[in-house]
Enzyme design. Structure first.
Site, PDB file in Angstrom:
ATOM      1  N   CYS A 101      -3.562 -12.783 -28.481  1.00 53.09           N
ATOM      2  CA  CYS A 101      -2.878 -13.979 -27.978  1.00 53.09           C
ATOM      3  C   CYS A 101      -1.687 -13.555 -27.121  1.00 53.09           C
ATOM      4  O   CYS A 101      -1.312 -12.383 -27.087  1.00 53.09           O
ATOM      5  CB  CYS A 101      -2.407 -14.865 -29.134  1.00 53.09           C
ATOM      6  SG  CYS A 101      -1.143 -14.115 -30.174  1.00 53.09           S
ATOM      7  N   CYS A 104       1.163 -11.636 -28.800  1.00 45.07           N
ATOM      8  CA  CYS A 104       0.963 -10.195 -28.990  1.00 45.07           C
ATOM      9  C   CYS A 104       1.379  -9.432 -27.732  1.00 45.07           C
ATOM     10  O   CYS A 104       1.991  -8.365 -27.814  1.00 45.07           O
ATOM     11  CB  CYS A 104      -0.495  -9.903 -29.326  1.00 45.07           C
ATOM     12  SG  CYS A 104      -1.068 -10.636 -30.865  1.00 45.07           S
ATOM     13  N   ASP A 508       1.344   8.864  15.328  1.00 46.87           N
ATOM     14  CA  ASP A 508       1.797  10.231  15.553  1.00 46.87           C
ATOM     15  C   ASP A 508       0.901  10.847  16.625  1.00 46.87           C
ATOM     16  O   ASP A 508      -0.264  10.453  16.767  1.00 46.87           O
ATOM     17  CB  ASP A 508       1.690  11.011  14.247  1.00 46.87           C
ATOM     18  CG  ASP A 508       2.006  12.477  14.434  1.00 46.87           C
ATOM     19  OD1 ASP A 508       3.068  12.782  14.996  1.00 46.87           O
ATOM     20  OD2 ASP A 508       1.165  13.314  14.032  1.00 46.87           O
ATOM     21  N   ASP A 697      -0.641  12.171   9.867  1.00 46.91           N
ATOM     22  CA  ASP A 697      -1.467  13.087   9.076  1.00 46.91           C
ATOM     23  C   ASP A 697      -0.705  14.293   8.536  1.00 46.91           C
ATOM     24  O   ASP A 697      -1.246  15.069   7.769  1.00 46.91           O
ATOM     25  CB  ASP A 697      -2.653  13.587   9.910  1.00 46.91           C
ATOM     26  CG  ASP A 697      -2.221  14.554  11.006  1.00 46.91           C
ATOM     27  OD1 ASP A 697      -1.063  14.462  11.445  1.00 46.91           O
ATOM     28  OD2 ASP A 697      -3.048  15.395  11.406  1.00 46.91           O
ATOM     29  N   ASP A 701       5.164  13.364   8.744  1.00 52.00           N
ATOM     30  CA  ASP A 701       4.940  11.921   8.883  1.00 52.00           C
ATOM     31  C   ASP A 701       5.176  11.155   7.577  1.00 52.00           C
ATOM     32  O   ASP A 701       5.192   9.931   7.574  1.00 52.00           O
ATOM     33  CB  ASP A 701       3.497  11.642   9.345  1.00 52.00           C
ATOM     34  CG  ASP A 701       3.208  12.243  10.707  1.00 52.00           C
ATOM     35  OD1 ASP A 701       4.100  12.173  11.571  1.00 52.00           O
ATOM     36  OD2 ASP A 701       2.106  12.782  10.891  1.00 52.00           O
TER      37      ASP A 701
END
Length: 801
Positions: A101, A104, A508, A697, A701
């Site tokens: 419930c 709990c 980039d 990448d 970056d």
């Protein structure tokens, strides 16, 4: 002796066996555990828990002494289940046993939030899954587990492999319930042929009564067996004070059923057992389609998981042995035969190999690998027998990361879905109110109880918020799964919405717009015997593409230079390297690095320049060229066509940036930017009201990626960039970026279409139902058709693929 309830767990026992307290005669405990938890909660000010649970019973506390929690601190457990957050904290997903419930959930979250060292504790009531984030320097996971057990609950790690079993079981359960409903409904429809024919041709009361009995027999299992899921959902919704779709379905069907029984037992009017069966059947079909959609998402994950074998052959001191996947450690030498799959990520230690990476990147052609190249888990050896060195264990390998990202994405919700769910809660309350007012209005208007009741039921059924609830999740599931099949991984589904609304993308240059594989185009100056080993050692200490290109040039054009150990090697952001050797000062990098150190450089070029100086004297300079990536111009043209401004950000000097930008068609670019400059630039765009997507990448970056609204990392990039990104392009292709935008925008478009369909449907049908022109059977059919329309519309997302 009288029967009394345990003050903590609410279970009833004979008073003679209960533990009592002299200072507090009104409390009774069935065991020492309940007594201990009661006082623990009371001392911590959490005794309001007993008001929240009401008359519900709970399990007595688990005796912590009987269960050893030290295994939660073992290294093997950490590698398998625990991951680190961006802030350096530890995170684990647990299933809390014993929760039934909302009280709990409240108790567990409260007790954990008040525990020193626990940063976050969120529990999902629907599946009892808890996300716990904690500081390992303050508290151990075993102590957190003991804390949970001390209040009467238990916890065990959430195992993703069990999700497929649960999804399959749920699909089977829904199918059986739906089959029962369809079978019974078809029989009722056949009986209805006789019943409705009797209205026009005449039917004896005794025969009509038998028809009602037959319909009752078929409708009852449909309502109470097939429709049980709606009653269960309504029950838990009401327990948590939520009026949901299940309550509308179950209440509409039950009211119709009760009224039909009244007619069956001799009341005046017409029975609607057929409507009962149809309401449940039509809605259940819609629910089953939703379950199938979720199961298909699990199937996508299974397809990816199936790429990894369970065992691997490792070579140790010249001896081969087969070990299980989780026994492979970093540094192990793994042998892979032709047609076998790589188990973990690694580095090739033979001269060359050929791998089929189509399962990971979508690239149909085999990829040639050479000594030192990366091998990815799940890819297939398409050449001869090869060996490679493991650089990661399975828990940290590419394929396991892919599965984790996909699961997280499928479990997350876009903001628009959260809004739709919030609206549907108020929608349900509004509909119940309208149904009640319709019933009262019609009853007061014509005094016909049956007619008023049927109209009220029709309003409830026809306005069921199924279409509204399905509008976003079905489309999101299809969009995320479609992207995954193309090698695009969304870490969370919410990024679909952000992608669709983005108006700026920052790219980039090196490794993103260009291949990142530079080659020396021209050399100015000369390299003598003394400077050659110094230059070689300096570029060998860097992994930057420029340094790699210079190193390759030296190896190709000179006998392998001697490597010497340089001192005080220091990286200068976006400029190059500094070092010393036997008192000599070495500089290697771009022109700006030398100018900053007082060295006059007179070089005018539009290519990337690498300069090398010893003791403030320029020795040699290299002009390097980096070819554009395939489809770079196509990507930029696509951005412009959809109204997204492409901006290139690079650490290269102005002339190189200008040349590359002109070649690909980028109008706006920034040059000579350090990682901090890139991050500040992204922040400035966001501050100006732009919705920014960042693509990168490299390690440089990572900071800028973390500042963007959505960040994309190319799959071949640095691990740090991958960790900071929100979307990963596994095939490292620029077309993957285009596809990520295309899929996101198309998915978001269909989400809005679905919401519009739901809105128009309710605007049209609810007034018709209130006006009394719809019976419950037609209402159920209409409502289900609206759900099917939303599902069918979502299926169109991939039509243009």
């Amino acid at each position: 002796m009288p029967i009394v309830k345990c003050t903590h767990c609410q279970l009833e026992f004979d008073e003679s066996v209960m533990i009592t307290e002299k200072d507090n005669p009104d409390v009774y405990f069935c065991c020492n555990g309940c007594q201990g938890v009661y006082h623990l909660l009371k001392d911590d000010g959490l005794d309001s828990f007993y008001e929240k649970i009401g008359n519900n019973t709970i399990a007595p506390p688990i005796a912590s002494s009987k269960q050893d929690s030290s295994n939660f601190d073992m290294e093997s457990f950490k590698q398998r289940y625990i991951k680190k957050t961006r802030d350096g904290f530890s995170q684990v997903d647990l299933v809390i046993e014993g929760i039934h419930c909302a009280a709990c959930v409240w108790l567990n979250e409260k007790i954990l939030d008040d525990t020193d060292g626990v940063v976050e504790a969120n529990i999902n009531f629907t599946n009892n899954k808890a996300k716990i984030v904690w500081d390992e320097d303050t508290i151990k996971l075993s102590q957190i587990i003991d804390k949970i057990r001390s209040i009467g609950y238990n916890a065990y790690p959430y195992d993703r492999s069990q999700e497929d079993i649960k999804a399959t079981a749920k699909k089977r359960d829904y199918f059986i319930r739906m089959a029962v409903a369809i079978f019974a409904s078809m029989n009722i429809m056949m009986i209805d042929v006789a019943k409705y024919a009797g209205f026009f041709m005449g039917m004896k009361p005794e025969t009509l009564h038998l028809v009602h009995i037959a319909e009752f027999i078929f409708a009852t299992p449909v309502l109470f067996y097939s429709g049980w899921i709606f009653f269960r959902g309504a029950y838990y919704g009401l327990k948590n004070r939520i009026i949901n779709m299940d309550l509308l379905v179950s209440s509409g069907a039950t009211l119709t059923y009760i009224y039909s029984i009244y007619v069956l037992l001799g009341g005046v009017g017409h029975s609607y057992f057929d409507s009962v069966a149809m309401i449940i059947t039509f809605v259940l079909v819609g629910k089953y389609l939703e379950v199938i959609g979720k199961k298909s998402a699990v199937d996508v994950m299974d397809k990816i998981k199936s790429q990894v074998p369970l065992e691997a052959t490792i070579v140790e001191d010249g001896v081969k042995k087969v070990v299980s996947l989780d026994k492979i450690e970093v540094g192990d030498i793994i042998e892979v035969k032709v047609g076998e799959k790589a188990t973990v990520d690694g580095e090739l230690i033979v001269d060359e190999a050929t791998f089929d990476e189509s399962s990971m990147t979508g690239e149909s052609l085999p990829v040639e690998k050479y000594r030192g190249d990366k091998i990815y888990s799940g890819t297939i050896n398409a050449g001869g027998v090869i060996r490679y060195k493991a650089t990661k264990n399975y828990a940290n390998s590419t394929l396991n990361g892919v599965v984790s990202l996909l699961e997280d994405a499928l479990n997350s919700k876009p903001k628009i879905e959260e809004k739709a769910n919030e609206i549907s809660k108020y929608f349900s309350i509004t509909i119940l109110t309208l149904a009640l007012l319709s019933f009262l209005g019609w009853y007061l208007y014509n005094g016909d109880f049956e007619n008023a009741l049927i109209i009220g039921i029709s309003v409830i059924v026809i306005a069921c918020p199924c279409a509204l609830a399905l509008a976003t999740p079905i489309a999101s599931l299809i969009g995320v799964s479609w992207a995954a099949n193309k090698g695009i991984l969304f870490k969370e589904a919410k990024f679909i919405e952000t992608f669709a609304e983005a108006d700026s993308v920052v790219l980039d240059k090196t490794g993103t717009v260009t291949n990142g594989k530079l080659s020396v185009k021209n050399v100015r100056g000369s390299i003598d015997e003394d400077s050659l080993p110094l230059l070689y050692s300096l570029v060998d200490s860097s992994t930057h593409p420029v340094s790699k290109a210079i190193k390759k040039y030296l190896l190709d054009n000179y006998e392998k230079p001697n490597y010497i150990e340089l001192e005080n090697i220091k990286q200068v952001h976006a400029k190059g390297l500094e070092a010393t050797y036997q008192g000599k000062r070495l500089l290697g990098g771009n022109i700006q690095l030398l100018k900053d150190n007082g060295i006059v450089v007179d070089i005018d070029t539009e290519y990337t320049i690498y300069t090398f100086a010893i003791d403030d004297k320029l020795i040699v300079s290299f002009e390097l060229e980096d070819a554009l990536k395939s489809h770079s111009r196509e990507l930029i043209e696509y951005f412009k066509s959809i109204g997204v401004e492409p901006i290139m950000a690079t650490g290269d000097h102005e002339r190189v940036a200008k040349r590359v930008a002109k070649e690909v068609g980028i109008d706006s670019y920034k040059s000579q930017m350090s990682p901090i400059d890139k991050a500040k630039f992204v922040e400035s765009l966001r501050d100006s009201g732009k919705i920014v997507v960042m693509v990168g990448d490299g390690i440089n970056d990572a900071l800028a990626l973390s500042k963007a609204d959505v960040s994309i990392a190319m799959g071949g990039g640095a691990d740090v960039a991958l960790a900071m990104s929100d979307v990963v392009i596994l095939n490292n292709s620029l077309l993957g970026i285009k596809d990520s935008f295309r899929i996101s925008r198309r998915t978001y478009k269909f989400i809005k279409q679905n919401l519009l369909i739901s809105l128009i449907y309710n605007i049209i049908t609810i007034p018709i139902a209130i006006a009394g022109y719809v019976i419950p059977l037609v209402a159920a059919l209409s409502m289900s058709l609206s759900s099917l329309l939303v599902v069918g519309n979502s299926m169109r997302i991939k039509e243009k693929d």
